[in-house]
Design a protein around this motif. Sequence first.
Motif, PDB file in Angstrom:
ATOM      1  N   THR A   5      19.878  -1.626  28.299  1.00 42.90           N
ATOM      2  CA  THR A   5      18.990  -1.629  27.051  1.00 42.90           C
ATOM      3  C   THR A   5      17.700  -0.871  27.041  1.00 42.90           C
ATOM      4  O   THR A   5      17.217  -0.781  28.169  1.00 42.90           O
ATOM      5  N   SER A   6      17.332  -0.343  25.813  1.00 40.77           N
ATOM      6  CA  SER A   6      16.018   0.103  25.954  1.00 40.77           C
ATOM      7  C   SER A   6      15.309  -0.034  24.400  1.00 40.77           C
ATOM      8  O   SER A   6      16.102  -0.622  23.353  1.00 40.77           O
ATOM      9  N   ASP A   7      14.042  -0.086  24.539  1.00 36.63           N
ATOM     10  CA  ASP A   7      13.176  -0.436  23.308  1.00 36.63           C
ATOM     11  C   ASP A   7      12.196   0.994  23.053  1.00 36.63           C
ATOM     12  O   ASP A   7      11.228   0.676  23.728  1.00 36.63           O
ATOM     13  N   ALA A   8      12.628   1.792  22.548  1.00 34.08           N
ATOM     14  CA  ALA A   8      11.824   2.866  22.566  1.00 34.08           C
ATOM     15  C   ALA A   8      10.201   2.709  21.786  1.00 34.08           C
ATOM     16  O   ALA A   8       9.162   3.242  22.128  1.00 34.08           O
ATOM     17  N   GLY A   9      10.026   1.535  21.066  1.00 31.71           N
ATOM     18  CA  GLY A   9       9.047   1.268  20.318  1.00 31.71           C
ATOM     19  C   GLY A   9       8.287   0.155  20.796  1.00 31.71           C
ATOM     20  O   GLY A   9       7.249  -0.355  20.220  1.00 31.71           O
ATOM     21  N   SER A  10       8.542  -0.501  22.494  1.00 29.88           N
ATOM     22  CA  SER A  10       8.098  -1.709  22.871  1.00 29.88           C
ATOM     23  C   SER A  10       6.782  -1.365  23.586  1.00 29.88           C
ATOM     24  O   SER A  10       6.239  -2.197  24.364  1.00 29.88           O
ATOM     25  N   SER A  11       6.437   0.130  23.864  1.00 24.49           N
ATOM     26  CA  SER A  11       5.211   0.358  24.673  1.00 24.49           C
ATOM     27  C   SER A  11       4.049   1.116  23.979  1.00 24.49           C
ATOM     28  O   SER A  11       4.555   1.840  23.171  1.00 24.49           O
ATOM     29  N   LYS A  12       2.936   0.911  24.532  1.00 27.94           N
ATOM     30  CA  LYS A  12       1.908   2.126  24.204  1.00 27.94           C
ATOM     31  C   LYS A  12       1.501   2.592  25.226  1.00 27.94           C
ATOM     32  O   LYS A  12       1.327   2.040  26.218  1.00 27.94           O
ATOM     33  N   THR A  13       0.701   3.778  25.244  1.00 20.51           N
ATOM     34  CA  THR A  13       0.170   4.485  26.422  1.00 20.51           C
ATOM     35  C   THR A  13      -1.186   3.890  26.546  1.00 20.51           C
ATOM     36  O   THR A  13      -2.129   3.589  25.703  1.00 20.51           O
ATOM     37  N   ALA A  14      -1.506   4.040  27.750  1.00 16.52           N
ATOM     38  CA  ALA A  14      -2.876   3.578  28.258  1.00 16.52           C
ATOM     39  C   ALA A  14      -3.760   4.764  28.405  1.00 16.52           C
ATOM     40  O   ALA A  14      -5.144   4.625  28.157  1.00 16.52           O
ATOM     41  N   LYS A  15      -3.109   5.872  29.191  1.00 20.64           N
ATOM     42  CA  LYS A  15      -4.090   6.931  29.499  1.00 20.64           C
ATOM     43  C   LYS A  15      -3.117   8.184  29.447  1.00 20.64           C
ATOM     44  O   LYS A  15      -1.860   7.926  29.987  1.00 20.64           O
ATOM     45  N   THR A  16      -3.437   9.108  28.974  1.00 18.41           N
ATOM     46  CA  THR A  16      -2.533  10.359  29.025  1.00 18.41           C
ATOM     47  C   THR A  16      -3.192  11.575  29.849  1.00 18.41           C
ATOM     48  O   THR A  16      -4.400  11.592  29.918  1.00 18.41           O
ATOM     49  N   THR A  52      -0.652   6.356  33.244  1.00 21.99           N
ATOM     50  CA  THR A  52      -0.511   4.983  33.287  1.00 21.99           C
ATOM     51  C   THR A  52       0.026   4.808  31.888  1.00 21.99           C
ATOM     52  O   THR A  52       0.054   5.387  30.771  1.00 21.99           O
ATOM     53  N   LEU A  53       0.920   3.601  31.952  1.00 26.20           N
ATOM     54  CA  LEU A  53       1.472   3.029  30.531  1.00 26.20           C
ATOM     55  C   LEU A  53       1.339   1.665  30.762  1.00 26.20           C
ATOM     56  O   LEU A  53       1.773   0.964  31.599  1.00 26.20           O
ATOM     57  N   HIS A  54       0.813   1.023  29.465  1.00 29.71           N
ATOM     58  CA  HIS A  54       1.001  -0.461  29.345  1.00 29.71           C
ATOM     59  C   HIS A  54       1.948  -0.835  28.430  1.00 29.71           C
ATOM     60  O   HIS A  54       1.982  -0.516  27.257  1.00 29.71           O
ATOM     61  N   ASN A  97       4.048  -6.691  28.984  1.00 29.64           N
ATOM     62  CA  ASN A  97       2.512  -6.785  29.375  1.00 29.64           C
ATOM     63  C   ASN A  97       2.455  -6.566  30.834  1.00 29.64           C
ATOM     64  O   ASN A  97       1.455  -7.119  31.712  1.00 29.64           O
ATOM     65  N   GLN A  98       3.225  -5.283  31.197  1.00 31.12           N
ATOM     66  CA  GLN A  98       3.095  -4.843  32.417  1.00 31.12           C
ATOM     67  C   GLN A  98       2.417  -3.365  32.392  1.00 31.12           C
ATOM     68  O   GLN A  98       2.170  -2.885  31.465  1.00 31.12           O
ATOM     69  N   GLN A  99       1.646  -3.134  33.501  1.00 29.64           N
ATOM     70  CA  GLN A  99       0.863  -1.683  33.617  1.00 29.64           C
ATOM     71  C   GLN A  99       1.739  -1.101  34.586  1.00 29.64           C
ATOM     72  O   GLN A  99       2.086  -1.619  35.435  1.00 29.64           O
ATOM     73  N   TRP A 100       1.997   0.207  34.227  1.00 30.45           N
ATOM     74  CA  TRP A 100       2.873   1.234  35.392  1.00 30.45           C
ATOM     75  C   TRP A 100       2.086   2.296  35.578  1.00 30.45           C
ATOM     76  O   TRP A 100       1.350   2.890  34.536  1.00 30.45           O
ATOM     77  N   LYS A 101       1.873   2.856  36.713  1.00 31.06           N
ATOM     78  CA  LYS A 101       1.272   4.080  37.085  1.00 31.06           C
ATOM     79  C   LYS A 101       2.063   4.795  37.940  1.00 31.06           C
ATOM     80  O   LYS A 101       3.033   4.730  38.587  1.00 31.06           O
ATOM     81  N   ILE A 102       1.666   6.403  37.869  1.00 29.74           N
ATOM     82  CA  ILE A 102       2.323   7.362  38.507  1.00 29.74           C
ATOM     83  C   ILE A 102       2.150   6.778  40.126  1.00 29.74           C
ATOM     84  O   ILE A 102       1.132   6.528  40.446  1.00 29.74           O
ATOM     85  N   GLY A 130      16.221  12.563  29.098  1.00 31.71           N
ATOM     86  CA  GLY A 130      15.599  10.929  29.019  1.00 31.71           C
ATOM     87  C   GLY A 130      15.982  10.473  27.626  1.00 31.71           C
ATOM     88  O   GLY A 130      16.026  10.803  26.528  1.00 31.71           O
ATOM     89  N   GLU A 131      15.678   9.176  27.365  1.00 30.77           N
ATOM     90  CA  GLU A 131      15.753   8.562  25.977  1.00 30.77           C
ATOM     91  C   GLU A 131      14.618   8.811  25.328  1.00 30.77           C
ATOM     92  O   GLU A 131      13.516   8.878  25.833  1.00 30.77           O
ATOM     93  N   ILE A 132      14.482   8.553  23.951  1.00 28.97           N
ATOM     94  CA  ILE A 132      13.440   8.661  23.255  1.00 28.97           C
ATOM     95  C   ILE A 132      12.409   7.743  23.430  1.00 28.97           C
ATOM     96  O   ILE A 132      13.003   6.582  23.505  1.00 28.97           O
ATOM     97  N   GLY A 133      11.164   7.890  23.547  1.00 29.41           N
ATOM     98  CA  GLY A 133      10.221   6.676  24.074  1.00 29.41           C
ATOM     99  C   GLY A 133       9.739   7.090  25.321  1.00 29.41           C
ATOM    100  O   GLY A 133      10.210   7.903  26.153  1.00 29.41           O
ATOM    101  N   PRO A 134       9.138   5.836  25.859  1.00 27.94           N
ATOM    102  CA  PRO A 134       8.719   6.104  27.181  1.00 27.94           C
ATOM    103  C   PRO A 134       9.739   5.883  28.059  1.00 27.94           C
ATOM    104  O   PRO A 134      10.553   5.169  28.079  1.00 27.94           O
TER     105      PRO A 134
END
Length: 359
Positions: A7-18, A27-29, A34-39, A70-74
């Motif tokens: 499953t996916s939620d294209a609107g469930s994330s927001k970006t922290a740094k582009t 990075t993406l939060h 409430n997880q932070q992901w990094k390259i 990829g799917e639309i979204g993060p």
Amino acid sequence: MSGEASTSDAGSSKTAKTSTAKGTLTTLHSTATNQQWKINEKCLCYHGPLIYEAKILKIRVFTPEDTENGEIGPNFLVHYKGWKQTWDEWVTEPRILKLDEAGIAKQKSLSQSALAAQAGANAAAGKMKDASGKASTANASGASASAGGSTRSGIRKEGARGTKRAREDDDGHTARRSEMKLAVPEVLKVLLVDDWEAVTKNHQLVTLPRSPTVRQILSQFEDHVKTTTTSLPSPTLLTHTICSGLQIYFDRSCGMSLLYRFERHQYAEVRKKYITGPQVKIEESSDIEMSSIYGGEHLLRMLVSLPQMVANSQMDGESVSLVKEYVNELLRYLESNKDSIFQREYDTPSESYGNTVRS
């Protein structure tokens, strides 16, 4: 695989740094977890019926105009540890887990459940052979070991001479693969030939979207296994996991290896209509996958190609044996329900379609 993996939620994330590249993040939060992901972060990722260690190579927010694969979204471009780069893929957040104690525990639990189920199936099979007088478990194991130093499930006995690593390191060393031989019913082989002739020789197309879709077929098969007496190991525990894994395999491979040349323009049109087109609303396309558009014809193509896909993966011998049992059962299910699953008459496309394909 649990429902998290598909499953996916294209609107469930927001970006922290582009970064400077369009839609690419360093990075993406996620507000959902409430997880932070990094390259370059190591993580765990669902692939097929199990969870594997991976590394995040890129983070990108796909738009309807540039979804690529990829799917639309993060999305996260991941590389699976021990896998070839050809298996790198874009995945959504529900398919990745943190490489921490909780994630590792989940990975081990899923792996142990699959191994336990297969061990039970092997033991039952051995008892049945003993009862019939055909072979004993010991004889079967000895014959297998003498033939290639391996057990019936395809795993080499510990300490056996000539044992090779059951994986392929990133430096490209070749590893021994477990073979996955499927028993494709003759009726389905005929359907495959007819399918090939309709598309490649008669220049016809499967009607899209199909009914039932791949997703619906797998869901119906899941219900069938859970409500019908079969010899499959732990159907209540494993059926959903394996069906979800097969659906992901289909979505991953459809545009890359399941289409004939004459169908590729149709595929592009379908993606534009349902997923990437400027008129498509994100909330309407977020749950659209190729498995919810294509049907039994392309699912059958994938199933007969599955042994090669598995050969290019790092799936261990026990998992290969487990998946093989379920796929063979799925093939029998397709055979029994062929009249309601497969299309009898293909569509003849317009002249303009043919001109576009040949141009």
